[in-house]
Design a protein around this motif. Structure first.
Motif, mmCIF file in Angstrom:
data_model
loop_
_atom_site.group_PDB
_atom_site.id
_atom_site.type_symbol
_atom_site.label_atom_id
_atom_site.label_comp_id
_atom_site.label_asym_id
_atom_site.label_seq_id
_atom_site.Cartn_x
_atom_site.Cartn_y
_atom_site.Cartn_z
ATOM 1 N N VAL A 217 6.698 19.763 3.368
ATOM 2 C CA VAL A 217 7.514 18.735 2.730
ATOM 3 C C VAL A 217 6.623 17.505 2.582
ATOM 4 O O VAL A 217 6.004 17.065 3.556
ATOM 5 N N TYR A 218 6.571 16.979 1.380
ATOM 6 C CA TYR A 218 5.712 15.841 1.067
ATOM 7 C C TYR A 218 6.564 14.576 0.940
ATOM 8 O O TYR A 218 7.570 14.565 0.223
ATOM 9 N N TYR A 219 6.122 13.531 1.650
ATOM 10 C CA TYR A 219 6.843 12.271 1.681
ATOM 11 C C TYR A 219 5.952 11.145 1.165
ATOM 12 O O TYR A 219 4.756 11.121 1.459
ATOM 13 N N CYS A 220 6.521 10.217 0.430
ATOM 14 C CA CYS A 220 5.766 9.017 0.088
ATOM 15 C C CYS A 220 6.210 7.868 0.983
ATOM 16 O O CYS A 220 7.340 7.839 1.477
ATOM 17 N N ASN A 221 5.281 6.968 1.191
ATOM 18 C CA ASN A 221 5.506 5.813 2.062
ATOM 19 C C ASN A 221 4.972 4.561 1.386
ATOM 20 O O ASN A 221 3.918 4.582 0.749
ATOM 21 N N ALA A 222 5.708 3.478 1.521
ATOM 22 C CA ALA A 222 5.260 2.163 1.058
ATOM 23 C C ALA A 222 5.189 1.252 2.271
ATOM 24 O O ALA A 222 6.168 1.121 3.023
ATOM 25 N N ASP A 223 4.036 0.650 2.473
ATOM 26 C CA ASP A 223 3.816 -0.176 3.668
ATOM 27 C C ASP A 223 3.295 -1.552 3.273
ATOM 28 O O ASP A 223 2.298 -1.648 2.559
ATOM 29 N N LEU A 224 3.966 -2.594 3.770
ATOM 30 C CA LEU A 224 3.565 -3.949 3.410
ATOM 31 C C LEU A 224 2.229 -4.333 4.055
ATOM 32 O O LEU A 224 1.447 -5.076 3.476
ATOM 33 N N ALA B 295 0.858 -1.178 0.000
ATOM 34 C CA ALA B 295 0.000 0.000 0.000
ATOM 35 C C ALA B 295 0.899 1.235 0.000
ATOM 36 O O ALA B 295 1.995 1.213 0.558
ATOM 37 N N LEU B 296 0.408 2.300 -0.601
ATOM 38 C CA LEU B 296 1.211 3.509 -0.748
ATOM 39 C C LEU B 296 0.457 4.698 -0.179
ATOM 40 O O LEU B 296 -0.777 4.746 -0.224
ATOM 41 N N SER B 297 1.187 5.644 0.310
ATOM 42 C CA SER B 297 0.550 6.836 0.854
ATOM 43 C C SER B 297 1.468 8.038 0.714
ATOM 44 O O SER B 297 2.681 7.895 0.541
ATOM 45 N N TRP B 298 0.847 9.186 0.784
ATOM 46 C CA TRP B 298 1.564 10.454 0.823
ATOM 47 C C TRP B 298 1.289 11.101 2.184
ATOM 48 O O TRP B 298 0.153 11.096 2.665
ATOM 49 N N VAL C 193 -1.931 12.409 4.003
ATOM 50 C CA VAL C 193 -2.873 13.177 3.188
ATOM 51 C C VAL C 193 -3.662 12.301 2.230
ATOM 52 O O VAL C 193 -4.790 12.653 1.853
ATOM 53 N N ALA C 194 -3.102 11.160 1.819
ATOM 54 C CA ALA C 194 -3.806 10.280 0.893
ATOM 55 C C ALA C 194 -3.145 8.918 0.907
ATOM 56 O O ALA C 194 -1.930 8.811 1.137
ATOM 57 N N ALA C 195 -3.932 7.876 0.642
ATOM 58 C CA ALA C 195 -3.401 6.515 0.614
ATOM 59 C C ALA C 195 -4.145 5.706 -0.433
ATOM 60 O O ALA C 195 -5.311 5.997 -0.746
ATOM 61 N N ILE C 196 -3.474 4.672 -0.938
ATOM 62 C CA ILE C 196 -4.069 3.810 -1.963
ATOM 63 C C ILE C 196 -3.647 2.375 -1.679
ATOM 64 O O ILE C 196 -2.513 2.113 -1.254
ATOM 65 N N GLY D 267 -11.298 15.959 -2.249
ATOM 66 C CA GLY D 267 -11.877 16.781 -3.303
ATOM 67 C C GLY D 267 -10.879 17.649 -4.039
ATOM 68 O O GLY D 267 -11.203 18.236 -5.078
ATOM 69 N N ARG D 268 -9.654 17.760 -3.489
ATOM 70 C CA ARG D 268 -8.618 18.569 -4.159
ATOM 71 C C ARG D 268 -7.427 17.733 -4.597
ATOM 72 O O ARG D 268 -6.791 18.056 -5.608
ATOM 73 N N PHE D 269 -7.104 16.692 -3.843
ATOM 74 C CA PHE D 269 -5.941 15.854 -4.143
ATOM 75 C C PHE D 269 -6.411 14.510 -4.694
ATOM 76 O O PHE D 269 -7.454 13.993 -4.293
ATOM 77 N N ILE D 270 -5.609 13.942 -5.578
ATOM 78 C CA ILE D 270 -5.892 12.617 -6.126
ATOM 79 C C ILE D 270 -4.619 11.784 -6.091
ATOM 80 O O ILE D 270 -3.596 12.188 -6.648
ATOM 81 N N ILE D 271 -4.701 10.632 -5.433
ATOM 82 C CA ILE D 271 -3.583 9.701 -5.405
ATOM 83 C C ILE D 271 -3.833 8.610 -6.441
ATOM 84 O O ILE D 271 -4.957 8.156 -6.629
ATOM 85 N N SER D 272 -2.762 8.203 -7.121
ATOM 86 C CA SER D 272 -2.866 7.117 -8.098
ATOM 87 C C SER D 272 -1.537 6.387 -8.146
ATOM 88 O O SER D 272 -0.522 6.883 -7.667
ATOM 89 N N ARG D 273 -1.569 5.199 -8.714
ATOM 90 C CA ARG D 273 -0.346 4.423 -8.846
ATOM 91 C C ARG D 273 -0.292 3.757 -10.206
ATOM 92 O O ARG D 273 -1.325 3.413 -10.782
#
Length: 119
Positions: free
Chosen positions: A93-100, A33-36, A48-51, A66-72
């Motif tokens: 500062v915006y960070y991405c995260n990958a979580d098993l 799973a991924l998130s910002w 702020v967002a996860a997928i 309604g303002r941000f869209i996450i995609s992969r």
């Protein structure tokens, strides 16, 4: 070697847009799973967002809904954050995260990219 490399940050005027990218390598991207997340001046880091790993479900913080869209794109091992109608309070500062999300409970972070909303 695991890497998450964010890009796309910069300076934008209020009401403008930015598209962040996070390119991953060194692990099986489709299993995660991924998130910002973001950390503004004087604030704690917050999601702020996860997928999901399959890309079939997303969630957003109330402040970004309604303002941000996450995609992969699993073929490119990349996650995106499209940010529209930006406000000065989105400066962070915006960070991405990958979580098993399961044993062995591994989680990876990128180094961050600065997004500044100012006139």
């Amino acid at each position: 070697q695991v890497q998450l490399v964010e890009s796309g940050g910069g300076l934008v005027q209020p009401g403008g847009s930015l598209r962040l990218s996070c390119a991953a390598s060194g692990f099986t991207f489709i299993n995660f799973a991924l998130s910002w997340h973001r950390q503004g001046p004087g604030k704690e880091r917050a999601m702020v967002a996860a997928i999901t790993s399959a890309g079939d479900s997303t969630i957003y913080a109330d402040s970004t809904k309604g303002r941000f869209i996450i995609s992969r794109d699993n073929a490119k091992n990349t996650v995106y954050l499209q940010m529209n109608s930006l406000k000065p309070e989105d400066t962070a500062v915006y960070y991405c995260n990958a979580d098993l999300g399961k044993y062995p409970w591994v989680s990876f972070w990128g180094q961050g990219t600065q997004g500044t909303v100012s006139s």
